[in-house]
Design a protein around this motif. Structure first.
Motif, PDB file in Angstrom:
ATOM      1  N   TYR A  83     -14.129 -31.237   6.876  1.00  0.00           N
ATOM      2  CA  TYR A  83     -15.002 -30.794   5.779  1.00  0.00           C
ATOM      3  C   TYR A  83     -16.146 -31.781   5.568  1.00  0.00           C
ATOM      4  CZ  TYR A  83     -16.623 -29.107   1.303  1.00  0.00           C
ATOM      5  OH  TYR A  83     -17.415 -28.619   0.300  1.00  0.00           O
ATOM      6  N   ASN A  84     -15.817 -33.063   5.592  1.00  0.00           N
ATOM      7  CA  ASN A  84     -16.849 -34.075   5.337  1.00  0.00           C
ATOM      8  C   ASN A  84     -17.864 -34.154   6.465  1.00  0.00           C
ATOM      9  OD1 ASN A  84     -15.799 -34.759   2.834  1.00  0.00           O
ATOM     10  ND2 ASN A  84     -14.380 -36.246   3.720  1.00  0.00           N
TER      11      ASN A  84
ATOM     12  N   GLY B 120     -18.909 -31.666   8.075  1.00  0.00           N
ATOM     13  CA  GLY B 120     -19.823 -30.560   7.764  1.00  0.00           C
ATOM     14  C   GLY B 120     -20.319 -29.779   8.966  1.00  0.00           C
TER      15      GLY B 120
ATOM     16  N   ARG C 275     -22.303 -22.296   7.193  1.00  0.00           N
ATOM     17  CA  ARG C 275     -22.195 -21.859   5.803  1.00  0.00           C
ATOM     18  C   ARG C 275     -22.883 -20.505   5.687  1.00  0.00           C
ATOM     19  NH1 ARG C 275     -20.762 -25.783   1.784  1.00  0.00           N
ATOM     20  NH2 ARG C 275     -20.534 -27.832   2.740  1.00  0.00           N
TER      21      ARG C 275
ATOM     22  N   ASP D 103     -16.093 -32.087  -3.022  1.00  0.00           N
ATOM     23  CA  ASP D 103     -17.464 -32.561  -3.188  1.00  0.00           C
ATOM     24  C   ASP D 103     -17.587 -33.516  -4.366  1.00  0.00           C
ATOM     25  OD1 ASP D 103     -18.250 -30.826  -1.155  1.00  0.00           O
ATOM     26  OD2 ASP D 103     -18.501 -29.174  -2.565  1.00  0.00           O
TER      27      ASP D 103
ATOM     28  N   GLN E 152     -12.781 -23.844  -0.161  1.00  0.00           N
ATOM     29  CA  GLN E 152     -12.416 -25.056   0.578  1.00  0.00           C
ATOM     30  C   GLN E 152     -11.306 -25.856  -0.095  1.00  0.00           C
ATOM     31  OE1 GLN E 152     -15.347 -24.344  -0.843  1.00  0.00           O
ATOM     32  NE2 GLN E 152     -16.602 -26.149  -1.237  1.00  0.00           N
TER      33      GLN E 152
END
Lengths: 145, 357
Positions: free
Chosen positions: A104-105, A107, A111, A128, B321
């Motif tokens: 996730y970080n 990225g 999206r 986030d 998420q």
């Protein structure tokens, strides 16, 4: 019947009758658990080379309990194998959690937008906003009067 | 499509094989003692090296991700927890002061219970069924709607929207009534339905709905209205194994045996054609290719047993998420609870040996 059942007085885990005195072969009854934990635990126990046999069952679909049968080689205690397997499962899910958050970080994913008419905006993610995590922790600790 | 090192997809041991009318090699065999000279006992370091978690697509409502290198029992636990054990908020108690609509109280109460709520469940506690509601465990909504004639509606008009005021009751008509310090806790994101345009009832002039609705935290195991996911599924990565090359004149037919985008036909340097697998993810596994005898023995359809393509769709209670980390947290909580109990059992063994038969 209230489902899931209100917590009862039965112990979370007990050993069923007929276990070997040294616990090298035993069936454990685990309350308030299902295939979710049963199958994962069975898999992790089968990954242990000291385990000769391991299987689990849900004896009745409307009783919220599982039976886990463990038989060991060389008279080793099955309870030790169970404890080890639980520790390993915790580590395993910790590793998945870490890998997910890393992905996730980084990225590196697409999206896209699929908001429709009338949709409420998406709530903020704790991934986030680390300060949200702390806020939740505080809310949880100060919540019971 | 990002594809990190996911190991050798042609390793036969990772294949679940699809045949004409059955599936084989479904279960994993990688346990200690199965293969001579191979270990396969649990090794966290080895697991971490092989594990790949890669998010593929993310929107405000759903997420798609790959988890590679885990057993089905591990992935399935997460899927089951997502559906039935990650908590969310839903309307549980409805106090009807007045209902002169054509929908019965109990039918309407069931209906509003199913409205997905955009309330962060992590900000509320579970309420016991006998406990008095407090601002820490209950969110109150009011619904007061009365239908009237619209003044000066044109004669001969048949559209109820133009003839009457409030002929339709929507989820946006729920009004949050903050209690205690909820005004500050929910200041930024006031509790509301995930979508404003959900039709709850239809009214005609003179009909009224007056009620108070109490939303509580719960889990999907109790009632599906508390499930935080619309869908949480996984499938295994399709993988096409070529046993023999596809003849040039059959390439086009071969391509049409698969879902659009799976196979591409390329021109080779010698003027002949060849097929390449462009995107195996799109394959629906129709097995159409097995129906044509000209492809007999040329191709084998398989899925990769430890390659999970997760698809999770949020109802709005969590950003998508956050769902998987929540399910992992709940799974680890389960494991730790059991571990503590098992340690206690080790200290005082066979205490309740005769409880069960």
């Amino acid at each position: 019947m209230e489902f899931p059942p209100e917590p009862n007085d039965l112990p979370k885990i007990s050993i069923l009758r007929g276990a070997a005195p040294d616990l090298s072969a035993a069936t454990y009854c685990i309350q308030e658990e299902s295939h979710t934990l049963g199958n994962a635990l069975r898999w992790m126990l089968m990954k242990d080379p000291r385990v000769e046999f391991c299987g689990y069952s849900v004896p009745h679909p409307s009783e919220p309990k599982i039976h886990v049968r463990i038989q060991m080689y060389d008279g080793v205690s099955s309870l030790d194998a169970l404890l080890q397997a639980l520790q390993n499962l915790d580590d395993l899910y910790g590793a998945i959690d870490g890998a997910y958050k890393q992905s996730y970080n980084e990225g590196k994913f697409q999206r896209f937008d699929e908001q429709e008419e009338g949709d409420t905006p998406t709530l903020p993610s704790v991934l986030d906003n680390p300060q949200l995590q702390q806020q939740y922790a505080q809310d949880a600790s100060s919540s019971k009067p | 499509m990002t594809m990190p090192n996911v190991g050798d997809l042609d390793d036969e041991r990772r294949h679940v094989k699809l045949h004409h009318e059955h599936v084989s090699n479904v279960s994993s065999t990688e346990y200690p003692g199965v293969y001579p000279g191979e270990d396969h006992s649990w090794d966290l370091q080895y697991f971490k090296e092989k594990l790949v978690v890669q998010i593929q697509r993310l929107s405000g409502k759903s997420i798609e991700l790959d988890i590679v290198g885990v057993d089905a029992s591990i992935a399935n636990a997460l899927r089951r927890i997502l559906m039935s054990e990650v908590p969310s908020i839903a309307i549980e108690n409805v106090y009807v002061w007045n209902n002169t609509s054509v929908i019965h109280d109990e039918v309407f109460a069931h209906r509003v219970g199913l409205i997905p709520m955009a309330v962060d469940p992590r900000l509320l506690n579970m309420k016991g069924s006998e406990e008095t509601p407090t601002d820490r465990d209950t969110i109150v909504f009011k619904l007061n709607v009365a239908c009237k004639h619209r003044p000066k509606a044109p004669r001969g008009e048949t559209d109820p929207e133009k003839l009457y005021i409030n002929s339709n009751v929507y989820s946006r008509d729920l009004v949050w009534a903050p209690a205690g310090d909820q005004q500050t806790v929910f200041a930024e994101f006031p509790p509301r339905p995930s979508n404003d345009n959900i039709l709850l009832a239809k009214l005609r002039p003179g009909q009224t709905l007056e009620m108070e609705l109490h939303a509580n935290k719960g889990i999907g195991m109790t009632h599906a209205k508390w499930s935080p996911v619309a869908t949480a599924t996984y499938r295994l990565l399709p993988h096409i194994v070529f046993r023999n090359p596809i003849p040039s004149h059959l390439c086009e037919k071969f391509r049409t045996c698969f879902s659009p985008g799976v196979i591409e036909v390329k021109d080779k340097s010698d003027g002949e054609k060849e097929v390449v697998v462009a995107n195996p993810r799109l394959e629906s596994m129709s097995r159409e290719v097995y129906r044509h005898s000209e492809f007999d023995g040329m191709v084998e359809l398989t899925r990769i047993r430890d390659f999970f393509l997760f698809s999770i769709e949020s109802t709005g209670a969590y950003p998508p998420q956050d769902l998987l980390p929540e399910s992992i947290r709940i799974m680890r909580e389960k494991v730790r609870t059991l571990r503590r109990a098992a340690e206690a059992l080790k200290q005082a063994p066979n205490e309740d040996e005769d409880m069960e038969g």
